[in-house]
Motif scaffolding. Structure first.
Motif, mmCIF file in Angstrom:
data_model
loop_
_atom_site.group_PDB
_atom_site.id
_atom_site.type_symbol
_atom_site.label_atom_id
_atom_site.label_comp_id
_atom_site.label_asym_id
_atom_site.label_seq_id
_atom_site.Cartn_x
_atom_site.Cartn_y
_atom_site.Cartn_z
ATOM 1 N N LEU A 112 -58.588 -53.436 -110.624
ATOM 2 C CA LEU A 112 -57.962 -52.133 -110.364
ATOM 3 C C LEU A 112 -58.140 -51.736 -108.911
ATOM 4 C CD1 LEU A 112 -56.705 -49.404 -111.341
ATOM 5 C CD2 LEU A 112 -59.046 -48.692 -111.902
ATOM 6 N N GLU A 113 -57.044 -51.258 -108.301
ATOM 7 C CA GLU A 113 -57.089 -50.651 -106.972
ATOM 8 C C GLU A 113 -56.576 -49.222 -107.092
ATOM 9 O OE1 GLU A 113 -55.939 -53.082 -103.430
ATOM 10 O OE2 GLU A 113 -55.109 -54.408 -104.980
ATOM 11 N N GLU A 114 -57.431 -48.258 -106.779
ATOM 12 C CA GLU A 114 -57.041 -46.848 -106.877
ATOM 13 C C GLU A 114 -56.524 -46.380 -105.516
ATOM 14 O OE1 GLU A 114 -59.534 -44.286 -109.520
ATOM 15 O OE2 GLU A 114 -60.950 -45.964 -109.379
ATOM 16 N N ARG A 115 -55.220 -46.573 -105.326
ATOM 17 C CA ARG A 115 -54.570 -46.228 -104.066
ATOM 18 C C ARG A 115 -53.067 -46.146 -104.276
ATOM 19 N NH1 ARG A 115 -51.908 -50.663 -102.258
ATOM 20 N NH2 ARG A 115 -52.712 -52.752 -102.814
ATOM 21 N N GLU A 116 -52.351 -45.749 -103.222
ATOM 22 C CA GLU A 116 -50.891 -45.740 -103.254
ATOM 23 C C GLU A 116 -50.372 -47.180 -103.179
ATOM 24 O OE1 GLU A 116 -48.934 -43.275 -103.711
ATOM 25 O OE2 GLU A 116 -50.132 -41.495 -103.299
ATOM 26 N N VAL A 117 -49.252 -47.434 -103.818
ATOM 27 C CA VAL A 117 -48.641 -48.747 -103.783
ATOM 28 C C VAL A 117 -47.739 -48.870 -102.558
ATOM 29 C CG1 VAL A 117 -46.629 -48.066 -105.157
ATOM 30 C CG2 VAL A 117 -47.392 -50.454 -105.194
ATOM 31 N N ASN A 118 -47.566 -50.094 -102.046
ATOM 32 C CA ASN A 118 -46.618 -50.315 -100.952
ATOM 33 C C ASN A 118 -45.731 -51.509 -101.295
ATOM 34 O OD1 ASN A 118 -47.800 -52.872 -99.746
ATOM 35 N ND2 ASN A 118 -49.573 -51.503 -99.526
ATOM 36 N N SER A 119 -44.716 -51.730 -100.482
ATOM 37 C CA SER A 119 -43.704 -52.746 -100.789
ATOM 38 C C SER A 119 -44.267 -54.157 -100.840
ATOM 39 C CB SER A 119 -42.564 -52.680 -99.764
ATOM 40 O OG SER A 119 -43.060 -52.907 -98.449
ATOM 41 N N GLU A 120 -45.350 -54.433 -100.110
ATOM 42 C CA GLU A 120 -45.922 -55.781 -100.106
ATOM 43 C C GLU A 120 -46.718 -56.087 -101.375
ATOM 44 O OE1 GLU A 120 -45.161 -58.070 -97.838
ATOM 45 O OE2 GLU A 120 -43.812 -56.495 -97.134
ATOM 46 N N ASP A 121 -47.044 -55.045 -102.138
ATOM 47 C CA ASP A 121 -47.876 -55.251 -103.322
ATOM 48 C C ASP A 121 -47.173 -56.028 -104.430
ATOM 49 O OD1 ASP A 121 -50.199 -53.966 -102.406
ATOM 50 O OD2 ASP A 121 -49.382 -52.000 -102.911
ATOM 51 N N VAL A 122 -45.848 -56.068 -104.402
ATOM 52 C CA VAL A 122 -45.130 -56.748 -105.487
ATOM 53 C C VAL A 122 -44.977 -58.247 -105.237
ATOM 54 C CG1 VAL A 122 -43.853 -54.669 -106.149
ATOM 55 C CG2 VAL A 122 -42.861 -56.243 -104.475
ATOM 56 N N ASN A 123 -45.532 -58.738 -104.148
ATOM 57 C CA ASN A 123 -45.445 -60.177 -103.852
ATOM 58 C C ASN A 123 -46.457 -60.981 -104.679
ATOM 59 O OD1 ASN A 123 -43.425 -59.970 -101.937
ATOM 60 N ND2 ASN A 123 -44.856 -59.646 -100.255
ATOM 61 N N GLY A 124 -46.054 -62.174 -105.090
ATOM 62 C CA GLY A 124 -46.988 -63.130 -105.643
ATOM 63 C C GLY A 124 -47.333 -62.965 -107.114
ATOM 64 N N TRP A 125 -46.530 -62.194 -107.860
ATOM 65 C CA TRP A 125 -46.796 -61.984 -109.286
ATOM 66 C C TRP A 125 -45.741 -62.661 -110.138
ATOM 67 C CZ3 TRP A 125 -51.452 -59.896 -109.893
ATOM 68 C CH2 TRP A 125 -51.969 -59.127 -108.828
ATOM 69 N N ASP A 126 -46.114 -62.979 -111.365
ATOM 70 C CA ASP A 126 -45.146 -63.537 -112.310
ATOM 71 C C ASP A 126 -44.358 -62.433 -112.998
ATOM 72 O OD1 ASP A 126 -45.953 -66.315 -111.990
ATOM 73 O OD2 ASP A 126 -47.792 -65.738 -113.034
ATOM 74 N N LEU A 127 -45.056 -61.381 -113.393
ATOM 75 C CA LEU A 127 -44.425 -60.223 -114.019
ATOM 76 C C LEU A 127 -44.929 -58.953 -113.348
ATOM 77 C CD1 LEU A 127 -44.795 -60.984 -117.866
ATOM 78 C CD2 LEU A 127 -42.845 -61.516 -116.393
ATOM 79 N N VAL A 128 -44.031 -57.986 -113.207
ATOM 80 C CA VAL A 128 -44.407 -56.690 -112.641
ATOM 81 C C VAL A 128 -43.908 -55.590 -113.568
ATOM 82 C CG1 VAL A 128 -44.085 -55.066 -110.731
ATOM 83 C CG2 VAL A 128 -44.393 -57.510 -110.252
ATOM 84 N N TYR A 129 -44.824 -54.687 -113.932
ATOM 85 C CA TYR A 129 -44.464 -53.479 -114.675
ATOM 86 C C TYR A 129 -44.590 -52.285 -113.744
ATOM 87 C CZ TYR A 129 -44.704 -55.839 -119.241
ATOM 88 O OH TYR A 129 -44.481 -56.658 -120.315
#
Length: 303
Positions: free
Chosen positions: A60-77
């Motif tokens: 868990l990371e308790e912070r705001e999300v940014n556009s680079e966070d969606v890189n490198g995953w198989d599935l994103v919710y």
């Protein structure tokens, strides 16, 4: 079919959930039953999400999300309360070839999560393609009441004995008949008699062949519910006329297809204990009903 159902191996699957409120918690309740590697990014977290972190089940990371966070995953919710942010991140993920689900926003979903019935190795997924999730939940509740909890250890029992059955019955058709015998004896329960039913199924006498006769003037929509289980047991389908798509959808997909009805060949398949369907014109159906009266399991004709 807009959404094609798949069962995905979750071992080594990398899943990102953005958001940690009530909706994200519901997704986690399902995902944490799997073997997936789950990471959550959220500024504010519910107690349920924090509990999964404390158990070490998620990172868990308790912070705001940014556009680079969606890189490198198989599935994103994406389950934040910001609709515009969800859509922006979903667009980025899809451009990068990542499968993404935006909660309550099917237009931006590359995949959707169905309503699930979990009985261990037995998994049933129900979907209305996002149109009526309330109905999917209602259908799930009906199936939940029908399927006993003991079916989970039953499938564990079966899984442990598959190699034994393969060694004792090397021919695929023999194994299929064996399992049909077993489930007929044991039904869907797991109890003290299950092991006995397993052994007894090896020694039962040869199953007699069964014949289903349907004439080509009967529409598939008019077939009674009682006929459906037999259509899924078919080994061979004989049809002298083209099978309509509506009927073909009801049939066992891996059954052999024959484009002509030959009496000798049909008799041989029945002698071998196979389940056969003949789909032909009314006169042919009536002729076969006279020729093979003892083998008929189900017949439906217009005359």
């Amino acid at each position: 079919m807009q959404y094609f159902p798949l069962f995905v191996d979750t071992q080594s699957l990398k899943v990102l959930i953005v958001g940690a409120g009530e909706v994200a918690s519901r997704k986690l309740d399902l995902l944490c039953r799997t073997d997936a590697d789950i990471h959550v990014i959220a500024r504010d977290c519910s107690n349920e999400v924090l509990a999964y972190q404390h158990k070490g089940r998620i990172s868990l990371e308790e912070r705001e999300v940014n556009s680079e966070d969606v890189n490198g995953w198989d599935l994103v919710y994406l389950a934040t309360a910001d609709k515009a942010l969800n859509e922006q991140l979903a667009t980025l993920a899809q451009l990068r070839g990542i499968w993404v689900n935006v909660v309550d926003n099917p237009e931006f979903c590359r995949f959707i999560t169905p309503s699930i019935i979990d009985r261990g190795r037995l998994q049933i997924a129900i979907s209305t393609a996002g149109a009526a999730p309330v109905f999917a939940r209602e259908l799930r509740s009906r199936l939940e009441s029908w399927l006993p909890q003991s079916i989970a250890p039953l499938f564990d029992f079966i899984a442990e004995r598959r190699s034994d059955v393969q060694q004792r019955l090397p021919v695929f058709k023999e194994r299929r008949v064996f399992w049909e015998r077993f489930f007929k004896l044991n039904q869907s329960r797991f109890d003290a008699e299950t092991a006995k039913h397993y052994q007894d199924s090896f020694s039962l006498s040869k199953v007699k062949g069964e014949l289903i006769l349907l004439d080509s003037e009967i529409e598939a929509e008019l077939l009674p519910i009682a006929a459906m289980p037999y259509l899924q047991k078919l080994d061979t389908i004989f049809s002298s006329v083209r099978l309509p798509d509506a009927l073909n959808e009801l049939l066992r997909r891996d059954a052999a297809r024959e484009t002509a009805v030959k009496d000798r060949e049909l008799a041989q398949t029945l002698d071998n204990g196979e389940h056969c369907l003949v789909y032909a014109d009314p006169d042919e159906i009536n002729r076969l009903s006279v020729l093979f009266p003892q083998a008929i399991r189900f017949k439906m004709g217009s005359i």
